[in-house]
Design a protein around this motif. Structure first.
Motif, short mmCIF file in Angstrom:
data_model
loop_
_atom_site.label_atom_id
_atom_site.label_comp_id
_atom_site.label_asym_id
_atom_site.label_seq_id
_atom_site.Cartn_x
_atom_site.Cartn_y
_atom_site.Cartn_z
N SER A 93 2.96 -9.24 -6.01
CA SER A 93 1.69 -9.25 -6.75
C SER A 93 1.57 -10.51 -7.60
O SER A 93 0.47 -11.08 -7.72
CB SER A 93 1.57 -8.00 -7.63
OG SER A 93 1.44 -6.84 -6.83
N ASN A 143 -4.08 -4.86 -0.46
CA ASN A 143 -2.81 -5.20 -1.10
C ASN A 143 -1.71 -4.16 -0.87
O ASN A 143 -0.55 -4.52 -0.68
CB ASN A 143 -3.01 -5.44 -2.59
CG ASN A 143 -3.53 -6.85 -2.88
OD1 ASN A 143 -4.14 -7.47 -2.01
ND2 ASN A 143 -3.32 -7.34 -4.09
N THR A 193 0.74 -1.31 -7.11
CA THR A 193 0.05 -2.33 -6.32
C THR A 193 -1.46 -2.25 -6.48
O THR A 193 -2.14 -3.27 -6.63
CB THR A 193 0.42 -2.17 -4.84
OG1 THR A 193 1.83 -2.31 -4.68
CG2 THR A 193 -0.28 -3.20 -3.99
N PHE A 196 -2.35 -3.56 -9.91
CA PHE A 196 -2.19 -5.01 -9.94
C PHE A 196 -3.29 -5.70 -9.15
O PHE A 196 -3.77 -6.78 -9.54
CB PHE A 196 -0.83 -5.41 -9.38
CG PHE A 196 0.34 -4.93 -10.20
CD1 PHE A 196 0.18 -4.51 -11.50
CD2 PHE A 196 1.62 -4.88 -9.65
CE1 PHE A 196 1.26 -4.06 -12.26
CE2 PHE A 196 2.70 -4.44 -10.38
CZ PHE A 196 2.52 -4.02 -11.69
N ALA A 197 -3.70 -5.11 -8.03
CA ALA A 197 -4.77 -5.69 -7.22
C ALA A 197 -6.08 -5.75 -8.01
O ALA A 197 -6.81 -6.75 -7.97
CB ALA A 197 -4.96 -4.90 -5.93
N ILE A 233 -0.16 -8.37 -15.31
CA ILE A 233 0.70 -7.67 -14.35
C ILE A 233 2.02 -7.29 -15.00
O ILE A 233 2.51 -6.16 -14.85
CB ILE A 233 0.93 -8.55 -13.10
CG1 ILE A 233 -0.34 -8.57 -12.24
CG2 ILE A 233 2.10 -8.02 -12.27
CD1 ILE A 233 -0.27 -9.56 -11.09
#
Length: 246
Positions: A93, A143, A193, A196-197, A233
């Motif tokens: 990421s 992602n 994920t 974070f995306a 992140i």
């Protein structure tokens, strides 16, 4: 004060972004385009980094296991846990924050300085929704696919080390991968994920959307997008780990 101002501006922009698109067929076309640009185009770098990352993790693990009392199967077990819990979702990421984040910020920033966004506004189009929402959804959809690919290739990289060296055998490595496997670890990685995306796409879109000036400011916005996405992140990685694993 500047932090609070930026946070307020970000939240106001996200209120414009997260609305129902007026023309679904146009939005669907934009979404597929962004999946190609932000997702499929990132598979190559994710694959290369993941294979070598998995190989390095297993070599370092094997190097640190110097006691005959510790079975070699622990190499596979440790590599699996490290890759699934941290390396794949977080490190990949962060890499995507650099590749995808800078692309989003520079693309939207260029549209801002060339007055293309102003033209959309004049035509009565919600430019924030039209430009940023497809990027956010494309990242959140694709992602996790990239992270699953990263996990698989990282573990494959560890297996290649077993084939090409004498540090441990493929049988010991695969046996270690199967020890006490908990499916929640993969679910945990995918949750991180998706969060974070969203951070990468929304923060980068915000940085590109709010700029004014010329080419120099576009470059500065791209840098800020990468830096701010990476910091967020790291912070949310700690928060999610605390919430989900404790």
């Amino acid at each position: 004060m500047n932090l609070l101002e930026n946070l307020g501006s970000y939240l106001i922009l996200m209120r414009q972004v997260i609305t129902l698109p007026p023309r679904v067929y146009i939005f669907r076309r934009q979404l597929f385009t962004e999946i190609q640009n932000l997702g499929f185009d990132s598979m190559g770098i994710v694959a290369i980094i993941s294979i070598f990352m998995g190989a390095v993790v297993t070599i370092q693990t094997a190097y640190n296991i110097d006691s005959p009392l510790i079975p070699l199967t622990m190499i596979g077990f440790t590599a699996r846990q490290s890759v699934i819990l941290e390396f794949a979702p977080t490190i990949i990421s962060l890499i995507l924050a650099g590749k995808v984040g800078s692309r989003i910020a520079s693309e939207i920033g260029t549209m801002r300085v060339t007055q293309q966004i102003d033209a959309l506004e004049v035509m009565g189009i919600n430019s924030a929704n039209y430009l940023i929402l497809p990027k956010i959804l494309a990242s959140m959809i694709f992602n996790p696919v990239l992270i699953v690919l990263s996990i698989s290739l990282s573990l494959f990289g560890g297996w290649m080390v077993a084939i090409l060296t004498s540090l441990y055998t493929p049988h010991d490595y695969i046996s270690g991968l199967r020890i006490n496997f908990d499916g929640f670890t993969v679910f945990y990685a995918l949750i991180k994920t998706v969060v974070f995306a969203y951070i990468i796409a929304s923060v980068s879109g915000y940085q590109g959307y709010r700029i004014s000036g010329g080419a120099l400011e576009v470059g500065q916005a791209s840098t800020r997008a990468v830096v701010h996405s990476s910091i967020n992140i790291i912070v949310f990685n700690l928060i999610l780990t605390q919430l989900l694993l404790t």
